[in-house]
Design a protein around this motif. Structure first.
Motif, short mmCIF file in Angstrom:
data_model
loop_
_atom_site.label_atom_id
_atom_site.label_comp_id
_atom_site.label_asym_id
_atom_site.label_seq_id
_atom_site.Cartn_x
_atom_site.Cartn_y
_atom_site.Cartn_z
N MET A 120 -5.83 6.64 6.91
CA MET A 120 -6.13 6.47 5.49
C MET A 120 -6.16 7.81 4.77
SD MET A 120 -6.42 3.28 4.57
CE MET A 120 -4.99 3.11 5.65
N SER A 131 -3.66 8.57 1.78
CA SER A 131 -4.28 8.61 0.46
C SER A 131 -4.38 9.99 -0.15
CB SER A 131 -5.69 8.00 0.54
OG SER A 131 -5.65 6.69 1.02
N ALA A 143 -8.73 6.76 -1.49
CA ALA A 143 -8.05 7.50 -2.55
C ALA A 143 -8.97 7.74 -3.74
CB ALA A 143 -6.80 6.74 -2.99
N ILE A 197 1.08 4.06 -3.03
CA ILE A 197 0.72 5.45 -2.79
C ILE A 197 1.88 6.38 -3.14
CG2 ILE A 197 0.17 7.14 -1.00
CD1 ILE A 197 -1.46 4.96 0.39
N ARG A 233 0.81 -1.20 0.00
CA ARG A 233 0.00 0.00 0.00
C ARG A 233 0.85 1.25 0.00
NH1 ARG A 233 -2.58 1.37 5.61
NH2 ARG A 233 -0.38 1.88 5.89
N PHE A 238 -7.45 1.54 1.48
CA PHE A 238 -6.84 2.83 1.14
C PHE A 238 -7.19 3.24 -0.29
CE2 PHE A 238 -3.66 0.13 -0.81
CZ PHE A 238 -3.14 0.88 -1.85
N LEU A 239 -7.39 2.26 -1.18
CA LEU A 239 -7.75 2.59 -2.56
C LEU A 239 -9.16 3.17 -2.64
CD1 LEU A 239 -6.30 -0.44 -4.58
CD2 LEU A 239 -5.51 1.93 -4.64
N LEU A 276 -8.25 4.78 -10.15
CA LEU A 276 -8.24 4.18 -8.83
C LEU A 276 -9.41 3.22 -8.64
CD1 LEU A 276 -7.14 7.34 -6.85
CD2 LEU A 276 -5.78 5.27 -7.23
#
Length: 350
Positions: A179, A183, A240, A130, A126, A236-237, A224
């Motif tokens: 997060m 992100s 984001a 990022i 992750r 986290f995606l 994303l």
């Protein structure tokens, strides 16, 4: 995810393999540590389950070799052992083991310990994703400066304040704050798809050029979203993705790209909207000077309930001195970069 089993007992290896395959893992099996070492060198195995006692190379030596590798990806090692006692535990940890399972193993316990290993490996992946994506977007914009560093501090502070608001108690916790911090640098990732004649134009954009620039939210959101579809467990995606899609939406529904309003805008996007605008106002650009905090504060207040979520504005007012401190601490990098951007030989950014 590919998992490597190192086990000289064929029955145990077969049972282990069956359980792991049933859990959805791709499995490689080695009959001793030496074979496992060769397989590991030629395959992308992120989790290794190794017996402690094996011929040719035991589990401890395999751990030591894994830890001595000069590679960027972390390998999570679980030792299978019938040994007990703190001395054996210390010996295994010193060799580089991450976890232990006692023989004979329990399938439910193995499942849980594998999930722990996945979390550790995914955290590394992750942070790498990022950082790489954020730097990719940053490389396209010569005026970025310390923007990413400031904005992630702003969103962290705003989120911490909102955590104290009962309205957001079910949404904002320490995980959410982390997060947001991780992100937020991806908010403008979509700018990698904006043509140079628009992104790097040394001045204000025409209405047509602005329409093209606005597409960075769509490009970033779709990019994303595709990544999230492939890795749905990567929370986290999701954060984001929401930030990239919605950080230019307005609370009154007049923003872009989807004219979302109020709570239909994800909280992450509402937080990012204020942080991003504040930083844009207080940062020097080719076509404008940096605005002092007091003037930026007025503009933020004017946008309460129209451009910005009133609760986010209230959080900003509670921590505005922290904003000033961050702005002053991280403005030197921007001064140097903007000096270079304003040099005649270099085109300015938007």
């Amino acid at each position: 995810m590919q998992v490597l089993i190192a086990e000289d007992d064929k029955s145990s290896a077969l049972i282990l393999e069956g359980v792991l395959v049933s859990l959805g893992y791709e499995v490689l099996v080695a009959s001793d540590g030496a074979e496992a070492w060769e397989l590991l060198r030629n395959n992308d195995c992120r989790i290794v389950i190794s017996d402690w006692q094996m011929p040719h190379m035991d589990g401890l030596e395999l751990c030591r070799r894994i830890r001595s590798r000069q590679v960027s990806s972390y390998v999570y090692v679980i030792l299978l052992t019938s040994r007990s006692g703190s001395q054996n535990l210390v010996e295994g940890l010193q060799a580089g083991a991450d976890d232990f399972i006692t023989k004979p193993f329990d399938a439910a316990e193995l499942r849980v310990r594998m999930k722990v290993g996945e979390r550790v490996v995914s955290l590394e992946s992750r942070d790498l994703v990022i950082f790489t994506l954020a730097k990719l977007a940053e490389s396209r914009d010569p005026e970025t400066g310390a923007h990413l560093e400031r904005v992630r501090e702003y969103v962290r502070i705003l989120s911490q304040r909102l955590m104290q608001n009962e309205r957001f108690s079910s949404q904002v916790d320490h995980d959410f704050i982390q997060m947001m911090y991780l992100s937020s640098p991806l908010h403008d990732i979509g700018k990698v798809g904006i043509p140079d004649d628009v992104l790097l134009k040394p001045g204000r954009l025409t209405p047509e050029e602005m329409d093209r620039m606005k597409q960075h939210t769509v490009i970033g959101g779709r990019t994303l979203d595709a990544a999230l579809a492939s890795h749905p467990s990567a929370s986290f995606l999701q954060v984001a993705r929401d930030i990239a899609w919605t950080h230019h939406e307005r609370y009154d529904g007049t923003g872009y790209p989807n004219q979302l309003a109020g709570d239909d805008i994800p909280l992450s996007g509402r937080i990012m909207a204020l942080a991003d605008v504040y930083d844009a106002l207080t940062t020097k650009r080719v076509y404008k000077d940096a605005m002092p905090h007091a003037k930026a504060r007025e503009i933020v207040l004017e946008g309460r309930g129209t451009q910005f979520d009133p609760c986010v504005v209230d959080a900003f007012l509670q921590c505005e001195q922290d904003f000033v401190r961050i702005k002053e601490a991280l403005q030197d990098a921007d001064s140097e970069i903007n000096s270079a951007v304003n040099a005649p030989a270099v085109a300015g950014g938007v």
